[in-house]
Design a protein around this motif. Structure first.
Motif, PDB file in Angstrom:
ATOM      1  N   ILE A   1       3.269   7.268   4.674  1.00  0.00           N
ATOM      2  CA  ILE A   1       3.101   7.694   6.069  1.00  0.00           C
ATOM      3  C   ILE A   1       4.254   7.178   6.930  1.00  0.00           C
ATOM      4  CG2 ILE A   1       1.641   7.418   8.109  1.00  0.00           C
ATOM      5  CD1 ILE A   1      -0.720   7.336   6.004  1.00  0.00           C
TER       6      ILE A   1
ATOM      7  N   PRO B   1      -3.872   0.148  13.052  1.00  0.00           N
ATOM      8  CA  PRO B   1      -3.182   1.361  12.613  1.00  0.00           C
ATOM      9  C   PRO B   1      -2.204   1.846  13.675  1.00  0.00           C
ATOM     10  CG  PRO B   1      -5.350   1.892  13.462  1.00  0.00           C
ATOM     11  CD  PRO B   1      -5.200   0.416  13.573  1.00  0.00           C
TER      12      PRO B   1
ATOM     13  N   ASP C   1       0.843  -1.194   0.000  1.00  0.00           N
ATOM     14  CA  ASP C   1       0.000   0.000   0.000  1.00  0.00           C
ATOM     15  C   ASP C   1       0.888   1.259   0.000  1.00  0.00           C
ATOM     16  OD1 ASP C   1      -3.146   0.717   1.436  1.00  0.00           O
ATOM     17  OD2 ASP C   1      -1.632   2.240   0.966  1.00  0.00           O
TER      18      ASP C   1
ATOM     19  N   ASP D   1       0.186   4.417   0.119  1.00  0.00           N
ATOM     20  CA  ASP D   1      -0.130   5.446   1.114  1.00  0.00           C
ATOM     21  C   ASP D   1       0.510   5.119   2.456  1.00  0.00           C
ATOM     22  OD1 ASP D   1      -1.572   6.696  -0.801  1.00  0.00           O
ATOM     23  OD2 ASP D   1      -3.542   6.000  -0.112  1.00  0.00           O
ATOM     24  N   ILE D   2       0.425   3.856   2.815  1.00  0.00           N
ATOM     25  CA  ILE D   2       1.005   3.470   4.105  1.00  0.00           C
ATOM     26  C   ILE D   2       2.529   3.635   4.072  1.00  0.00           C
ATOM     27  CG2 ILE D   2       1.322   1.517   5.696  1.00  0.00           C
ATOM     28  CD1 ILE D   2      -1.545   1.073   5.524  1.00  0.00           C
TER      29      ILE D   2
ATOM     30  N   LEU E   1       7.356   9.320   6.030  1.00  0.00           N
ATOM     31  CA  LEU E   1       7.313  10.670   6.597  1.00  0.00           C
ATOM     32  C   LEU E   1       7.485  10.637   8.106  1.00  0.00           C
ATOM     33  CD1 LEU E   1       4.379  12.079   4.439  1.00  0.00           C
ATOM     34  CD2 LEU E   1       6.752  12.917   4.452  1.00  0.00           C
ATOM     35  N   SER E   2       6.802   9.688   8.720  1.00  0.00           N
ATOM     36  CA  SER E   2       6.851   9.594  10.172  1.00  0.00           C
ATOM     37  C   SER E   2       8.273   9.274  10.652  1.00  0.00           C
ATOM     38  CB  SER E   2       5.861   8.517  10.613  1.00  0.00           C
ATOM     39  OG  SER E   2       6.129   8.133  11.930  1.00  0.00           O
TER      40      SER E   2
END
Lengths: 512, 133
Positions: free
Chosen positions: B15, B105, B9, B11-12, B18-19
């Motif tokens: 994230i 999540p 994925d 998008d995951i 970025l995190s």
């Protein structure tokens, strides 16, 4: 049931090579009100006619030139797929009767015909035939229904696990994105934006919790979560639960006080912690500012009671049962204002049910609530005590039957007092359960031998006959009871039965 | 610290990248499949691999097995990312040789700290445990 008109309208085929016989039989049948009668004098036609018209009854002459009745029946066996030959044979020879019955005929009529005999046998056979067809159809429908339900259940479970994954993945991205924004990692946000992002993130978290709760409850209810039972200390589960909610309580300015009591329970520790966390979170949510929540452990001989007390608004009487059901909160706005899915208490109840325990709430409106649950101290309490069956007598016995079977006992269920009485004469049993208005209890207590069988009656009270023997073997279960009370009463009952047997020196019931 | 994230994925992956980079100061390499992940793990030599469990074709378990059988990555710590797993599932993943399990999540604010915590715990004799949400 078969109605009279169904019988009179059923298809009948008369087969005889003698025209006089055919006419006579037709006259007899029409005279009695039968409406759908066909006939033939050619035995070779019978199979084709039956294939086409599916008669409910064939009156078949045995002695015919060219092809006799036995040969016709052989041919019919290939047509009647349900192995049922609806054949009433017509014969003058008594030695043919047995042979015809063995060949599959259902009954016979003797020549010369006796009107009332013919009509009685025809009516009986039609009734049996129609019932047979109905039953076969019903069971086919039932099988199809069961298969369809099983398929639905499979689809549902498949759907749920798909939903689980498919909903979580995008939610993970949504929550993650919002979290990154809120963290300031993507640049500093202005005051209003911070607030809006916080709302979005909070609700993403709530949605995720709801999905998790739905799946949890579904798995619990379908037995997909197997509980890992062990002897665990009550303090350790209490400590873990308090640790889990400590931050949450702090945020709300709530203090959690716990009493220290040494005790062990037979339970799945993780699941009991889950229940306590649920109850503690609720208590924190509904506590007034700077309030205190108390968690207490009350050890008993067989059961340990955990309780969580708050000083919130309390639970109105009308809701004290309902709040343990799915999506039943006292205020419909609670899900929004207080967070939570509305499933927490349903999950708690499901978990405690699977522990064979009880959960409930006591509350004073405006003053607070105490949510409590009880679980067993040892597996012994939940394990069956005896190998012999427990007899349940009476209608509406489903609840008992289920609960007792679940606890591992063998159960024999009978509908009437007489059936139970009959059974008790023949079979050694561990105990009998019956309604308090049953006559069985009186009969049992007066019997010189059967009074030794321990009994449980359920209902308001029980009146024993004046000449009853030893009433300490009779226990009363209140009209409204729960699974725990039922099992405790059964244990008590069985233990009394065993002590009584030992006192008599009849050591037939094996020790624990 | 260099981290390889293997997840189908996109998008995951973003994230996580970025995190870990913005909040944890880590270098992040991405792979969109198990096969790509095994290759990148060999070439990039990350300090830790974050591995998604549910992936088409080569799932997390198969990817872990491939990583372990390749000398360059035989001992690289691997942390599974999985949608809320049952205890039995977590135990199964740990038995496969995972360093830890993170439940989706995850909170992007604490992800880098959770990863570091699992790596530290690995060096203690205690059995590693799953970090909660």
């Amino acid at each position: 049931m078969v109605t009279a008109s169904e019988i009179l309208n059923a298809g009948i085929l008369v087969v005889d090579d003698q025209e006089a016989n055919v006419t006579l039989l037709e006259l007899m049948l029409r005279g009695a009100g039968y409406t759908s009668i066909a006939s033939t004098m050619d035995p070779h036609e019978v199979c084709d006619l039956q294939r086409k018209n599916c008669y409910s009854l064939i009156l078949l002459d045995l002695q015919m030139p060219g092809m006799d009745g036995f040969q016709v029946m052989e041919g019919l066996k290939d047509i009647e797929k349900d192995d049922y030959l609806p054949v009433l044979v017509i014969t003058a020879q008594s030695d043919h009767k047995l042979r015809a019955l063995r060949a599959g005929a259902k009954d016979f009529i003797t020549k010369p015909f006796d009107l009332s005999e013919v009509l009685t046998r025809v009516r009986n056979m039609l009734e049996v035939r129609l019932l047979h067809t109905k039953t076969a159809n019903n069971s086919k429908v039932l099988q199809q229904t069961v298969a369809r339900l099983e398929e639905v259940e499979r689809l549902k479970m498949g759907f749920l696990s798909t939903v689980s994954h498919e909903l979580r993945t995008p939610l993970t991205s949504i929550r993650g994105s919002l979290g990154l924004l809120a963290s300031g990692a993507m640049g500093t946000l202005s005051g209003d934006v911070v607030e809006v992002v916080a709302i979005a993130e909070r609700n993403a978290v709530r949605l995720m919790a709801l999905i998790n709760d739905i799946l949890d409850l579904e798995r619990l209810d379908t037995g997909k979560i197997e509980l890992q039972f062990a002897q665990v200390s009550a303090e350790s589960v209490v400590r873990r639960a308090i640790e889990s909610v400590a931050t949450f309580a702090q945020e709300h300015g709530i203090t959690i006080a716990a009493s220290e009591v040494a005790s062990t329970i037979w339970a799945d520790a993780d699941r009991i912690v889950q229940v306590l966390v649920n109850l503690l979170s609720n208590a924190v949510k509904f506590s007034p500012a700077a309030g205190m929540v108390t968690i207490a452990v009350q050890p008993g001989e067989s059961w340990v009671e955990f309780s969580v007390t708050d000083h919130g608004r309390g639970v109105p009487v009308a809701y004290r049962q309902a709040i343990f059901e799915r999506f039943r909160q006292v205020e419909t706005s609670d899900a929004r204002d207080k967070g939570g899915s509305g499933l927490g208490l349903a999950i708690c109840r499901s978990i405690i049910d699977q522990h064979g325990g009880t959960i409930g709430v006591e509350s004073q409106e405006g003053e607070g609530s105490t949510f409590w649950f009880q679980v067993a101290t040892s597996s012994r309490l939940l394990a069956p005590l005896v190998d012999q069956p427990i007899v349940i007598c009476g209608d509406r016995r489903g609840l008992f039957e289920y609960g007792i079977r679940e606890a591992g006992y063998t159960v024999i269920a009978v509908s009437t007092d007489d059936a139970a009485w009959d059974l008790l004469q023949r079979t050694p049993v561990a105990a009998v359960l019956m309604r308090s208005d049953s006559e069985l209890i009186g009969r049992l207590r007066k019997d010189p031998v059967l009074h030794r069988i321990p009994a449980i009656v359920f209902g308001e009270s029980v009146v024993l006959p004046p000449d009853a023997v030893s009433d300490d073997l009779v226990l009363v279960l209140p009209q409204r009871f729960d699974s725990r009370e039922l099992l405790v009463t059964i244990r008590d009952c069985l233990e009394r039965g065993r002590s009584a047997a030992q006192a008599r020196g009849a050591g037939t019931i094996s020790p624990l | 610290m260099k981290v390889l994230i293997i997840d189908d994925d996109a998008d995951i992956r973003s994230i996580v990248r970025l995190s870990l980079s913005r909040l944890g100061g880590m270098a992040v390499v991405e792979a969109a499949s198990g096969a790509e992940g095994v290759r990148k793990a060999r070439d990039e030599k990350p300090d830790v691999i974050l591995l998604d469990m549910m992936m088409p074709a080569m799932d997390g378990s198969a990817t872990l097995a491939a990583l372990r059988s390749q000398p360059a990555t035989a001992t690289t710590p691997v942390i599974f990312l999985t949608a809320r797993a049952m205890r039995t599932e977590i135990e199964r993943l740990m038995a496969l040789g995972a360093t830890g399990v993170l439940i989706k999540p995850f909170d992007p604010r604490t992800l880098s700290m959770d990863v570091r915590a699992l790596l530290t715990r690995r060096s203690t004799p205690d059995a590693p445990k799953a970090a909660d949400e």
